[in-house]
Design an enzyme around this catalytic site. Structure first.
Site, mmCIF file in Angstrom:
data_model
loop_
_atom_site.group_PDB
_atom_site.id
_atom_site.type_symbol
_atom_site.label_atom_id
_atom_site.label_comp_id
_atom_site.label_asym_id
_atom_site.label_seq_id
_atom_site.Cartn_x
_atom_site.Cartn_y
_atom_site.Cartn_z
ATOM 1 N N HIS A 28 -12.900 -12.437 -7.522
ATOM 2 C CA HIS A 28 -14.352 -12.616 -7.637
ATOM 3 C C HIS A 28 -15.100 -11.284 -7.623
ATOM 4 O O HIS A 28 -16.302 -11.245 -7.880
ATOM 5 C CB HIS A 28 -14.871 -13.536 -6.527
ATOM 6 C CG HIS A 28 -14.738 -12.975 -5.143
ATOM 7 N ND1 HIS A 28 -13.525 -12.811 -4.512
ATOM 8 C CD2 HIS A 28 -15.668 -12.530 -4.263
ATOM 9 C CE1 HIS A 28 -13.723 -12.301 -3.306
ATOM 10 N NE2 HIS A 28 -15.009 -12.120 -3.128
ATOM 11 N N HIS B 84 2.990 5.082 -0.110
ATOM 12 C CA HIS B 84 3.860 4.502 -1.143
ATOM 13 C C HIS B 84 5.257 5.121 -1.118
ATOM 14 O O HIS B 84 6.246 4.412 -1.324
ATOM 15 C CB HIS B 84 3.211 4.651 -2.525
ATOM 16 C CG HIS B 84 2.252 3.536 -2.831
ATOM 17 N ND1 HIS B 84 2.654 2.346 -3.384
ATOM 18 C CD2 HIS B 84 0.918 3.418 -2.625
ATOM 19 C CE1 HIS B 84 1.605 1.540 -3.524
ATOM 20 N NE2 HIS B 84 0.531 2.171 -3.070
ATOM 21 N N GLY C 19 -4.224 -26.635 10.338
ATOM 22 C CA GLY C 19 -4.071 -26.758 11.784
ATOM 23 C C GLY C 19 -3.248 -25.665 12.439
ATOM 24 O O GLY C 19 -2.684 -25.872 13.509
ATOM 25 N N ARG D 93 -2.812 -21.920 14.430
ATOM 26 C CA ARG D 93 -3.530 -21.447 15.618
ATOM 27 C C ARG D 93 -4.620 -20.464 15.186
ATOM 28 O O ARG D 93 -4.346 -19.301 14.857
ATOM 29 C CB ARG D 93 -2.549 -20.793 16.584
ATOM 30 C CG ARG D 93 -3.198 -20.429 17.910
ATOM 31 C CD ARG D 93 -2.150 -19.968 18.924
ATOM 32 N NE ARG D 93 -2.759 -19.758 20.215
ATOM 33 C CZ ARG D 93 -3.269 -18.585 20.623
ATOM 34 N NH1 ARG D 93 -3.240 -17.532 19.835
ATOM 35 N NH2 ARG D 93 -3.815 -18.482 21.819
ATOM 36 N N ASN E 267 3.499 -7.442 7.279
ATOM 37 C CA ASN E 267 4.023 -8.752 7.635
ATOM 38 C C ASN E 267 5.485 -8.818 7.216
ATOM 39 O O ASN E 267 5.840 -8.345 6.144
ATOM 40 C CB ASN E 267 3.205 -9.841 6.910
ATOM 41 C CG ASN E 267 3.854 -11.218 6.979
ATOM 42 O OD1 ASN E 267 4.359 -11.727 5.979
ATOM 43 N ND2 ASN E 267 3.858 -11.802 8.150
ATOM 44 N N HIS F 226 -2.190 -3.504 6.886
ATOM 45 C CA HIS F 226 -1.623 -4.836 7.108
ATOM 46 C C HIS F 226 -0.128 -4.764 6.868
ATOM 47 O O HIS F 226 0.326 -4.108 5.931
ATOM 48 C CB HIS F 226 -2.254 -5.826 6.121
ATOM 49 C CG HIS F 226 -1.474 -7.097 5.938
ATOM 50 N ND1 HIS F 226 -0.824 -7.418 4.763
ATOM 51 C CD2 HIS F 226 -1.228 -8.117 6.788
ATOM 52 C CE1 HIS F 226 -0.227 -8.593 4.901
ATOM 53 N NE2 HIS F 226 -0.451 -9.038 6.110
#
EC number: 1.3.3.3
Lengths: 308, 308
Positions: free
Chosen positions: A183, A153, A266, A268, A113, A111
Site C-alpha cells: 500500500h 547482508h 487467538g 497470545r 525469527n 527483526h
C-alpha cells in the site's frame, strides 16, 4: 522426527533466547523482564512460552524476544499450502522471534525469527513426522548507511554459505518480496534473508542451517548498534524515526501473516505485539525534503538492491 | 436510481463535509487543508475525492474528514454477500468518513461514516440500479464520563426515532459487535450506532435516515468536546491516551474491513490512514491500577452496556 530430535531443537531455541537477550542487556545496561506463560487447558492451541522484554532502556526503547512451543490437533490449511496431505494432521511448532526498537534514530530496528514445524500425517506413526524449518532476519534503518547494509547482508550470506551458494540469493530475494508494503510501494527496510517450509537438505542439515542463521544474528546486528548508538541526534531525527515506525506498525498489522493471523486466531496478544514500537506517529502526506538524508533513505535504501 | 438521485446524494455528502469541517475548525481555531484527488486512468477503481485534514491544532491533534466517489466495473463479492445477483455488476459508491483525535485526553476520539452504494444488475437498465446505505458513528473515550456516553447515545437514538423505534436498538447492537477487538476482548469504545446494506425503507426514506444520522454528528460530539477540552491533565493522562490510541491502530489495521481491504486492494493510502492517531504507544502488559480512572474505563465503559 523423534522426541529426542524435537527436544534438541527446543534446547537450541531456549539457549538462543538466553544468549541474545543477555548480549543485548549488556549493550543496554538494562534488564529484560521474563514472563513464562502456558496456554489454558481447552484452548485450541496448547503449549507454553517465555516472553522476554526490555522496555525504556538506554539503548533500546523496546526490545522483545519470545520463545514459544505449541501443539495443535489439526494443522491449519494456511500452513500446508504445499503439502495438502498434511492438512488436519497433529502438529507441533516452536520458534524464537525478536524485534528490537532502539532509541537512537541512527540505530536501525531489527527483526529475527527462527522456527520449526513438525506434523504427523494422519496415516503415519509418530516417528514419521514431517519437519520443516523457517526463519530469517531483516534490518530497518531510519537513516541509511551503506557500510551497515553491506555488513548485515554479508553476515547473512556467510551464515548460509556452508549450505550452498544458492541459499543467500534465494533467501535475500524472498525477504525483499515478503517485507514489502504494497500500500506504500515501499520495502520495509534494507531486507536480509527469509526462508520458510525448508527441508530440502534433510532434517539434520536443515536444522544446522537454521542454527547458523540464528547464531549469526548477534554478529550481524551488534556491530551496527555499537557504531551508531552514540551518534548525536535532534528533534528532526527523532520525528522521522517516529514517523517511520508507523510503517513498521502498518506492515506488521496489515501484511505480516504471523501477526495478522495470530491475532485473528487467538494467539497470545501481548507476545505477538512485542513487535510494536514503543511510540509511533502518523502525519498526512509526509514528504522528505529533496536532497535530505530522509529522502536518501527512500531512494537508496528502501528499494530492492544487491548489497553484497 | 437515476442520475439526479445520485447527484442529490453527492451534493448532500459534499455539504456535510463542508459543514462538519467548518464547525470543527471553528472549535479548534486551526484550518483544514484540502486535498482534491482523482484516480488515474487505468486504475481498477475510477473516481475522485476530497480529503480534508487538520493536524497539530489546539483542540485536535489530528482530524481527518474525507469524501470519496468511486465507480467500478465489477462489484467485489465481499460487497454483495447478501445479493449474489449483483456480483460483477457495475457499481458506484460514495461516502464521507471522519476520525477526530483530540489533544486533551478527557476529550474522546470520534468516528463517523455515511455511505451509499448503487449497483446495476447486468441484466437491467441503468434506471433499475439497486441502492443501499450504510453508516454510523462511535465514540472512544480515554476517560469515561457517564453524561458524555448518555448524551452521545441519546443523540443517535433521537436521529433514528423518526424511522422506527427498532432502528436504534438494532444499530446500537450492530455497533457493539463491529467495534470489538477480539484479540483484546475489549470494545473499541462506548459504541454508538452502525448500519450497513440498508434499503428497507425504500430509497427516499433510507437516504433520509442516512442524512438524519449524518446531521446528528455535530450535536452528538461537539457538546462533549466543549465540556472537556479545557480540563487540566498531566503526563499520566497523556501516557494513557497514547497507550489507548494503540488500540485504535490495532482495530483499524487488523479488524476494520474498510481499512484492511482498502489497503490490500489499492485504495488511496493517505486517505484511508487519516484515521491513524498522530502519536500512539505500546507497552507490555499494561495494567490499570485498581480503583483508578483508567481501570474504570475498562470496567465500566469498554463493555457492552445500555446507555439510554
Amino acid at each position: 522426527m523423534s522426541m529426542t530430535e524435537l527436544s534438541g531443537v527446543r534446547t537450541f531455541l531456549l539457549g538462543l533466547q538466553e544468549r541474545v537477550t543477555a548480549a543485548v542487556a549488556e549493550v543496554d545496561g538494562g534488564d529484560f523482564i521474563t514472563d513464562a506463560w502456558q496456554k489454558e487447558p481447552g484452548e485450541p492451541l496448547q503449549g507454553n512460552g517465555i516472553t522476554k522484554i526490555l522496555e525504556n532502556g538506554e539503548v533500546f526503547e523496546r526490545a522483545g524476544c519470545g520463545f514459544s512451543h505449541v501443539q495443535g490437533s489439526r494443522l491449519p490449511p494456511s500452513a500446508t499450502q504445499h503439502r495438502p496431505e498434511l492438512a488436519g494432521a497433529p502438529f507441533e511448532a516452536m520458534g524464537v522471534s525478536l524485534v528490537f526498537h532502539p532509541r537512537n534514530p541512527y540505530v536501525p530496528t531489527v527483526h529475527m525469527n527462527v522456527r520449526m514445524l513438525a506434523a504427523t500425517p494422519v496415516s503415519a506413526g509418530p516417528a514419521e513426522a514431517v519437519c520443516w524449518f523457517g526463519g530469517g532476519m531483516d534490518l530497518t534503518p531510519y537513516y541509511g548507511f551503506d557500510e551497515d547494509a553491506v555488513h548485515f547482508h554479508q553476515t547473512c550470506k556467510d551464515a548460509l554459505a556452508p549450505f550452498g551458494g544458492d541459499k543467500y540469493p534465494r533467501f535475500k530475494q524472498w525477504c525483499d518480496e515478503y517485507f514489502y508494503l504494497k500500500h506504500r510501494q515501499e520495502q520495509r527496510g534494507i531486507g536480509g534473508i527469509f526462508f520458510d517450509d525448508f527441508q530440502e537438505l534433510g532434517l539434520e542439515q536443515s536444522f544446522a542451517m537454521m542454527q547458523s542463521v540464528a547464531d549469526s544474528f548477534l554478529p550481524a546486528y551488534l556491530p551496527i548498534v555499537r557504531r551508531r548508538q552514540s551518534q548525536p541526534y535532534g528533534a528532526r531525527e527523532r520525528d522521522f524515526q517516529l514517523y517511520r515506525r508507523g510503517r513498521y506498525v502498518e506492515f506488521n498489522l496489515v501484511w505480516d501473516r504471523g501477526t495478522h493471523f495470530g491475532l485473528q486466531s487467538g494467539g497470545r496478544t501481548e507476545s505477538i505485539l512485542m513487535s510494536m514500537p514503543p511510540l509511533a506517529s502518523w502525519s498526512y502526506q509526509h514528504r522528505a525534503e529533496a536532497g535530505s538524508p530522509e529522502e536518501r533513505l527512500y531512494k537508496e535504501f528502501l528499494i530492492r538492491r544487491d548489497w553484497v
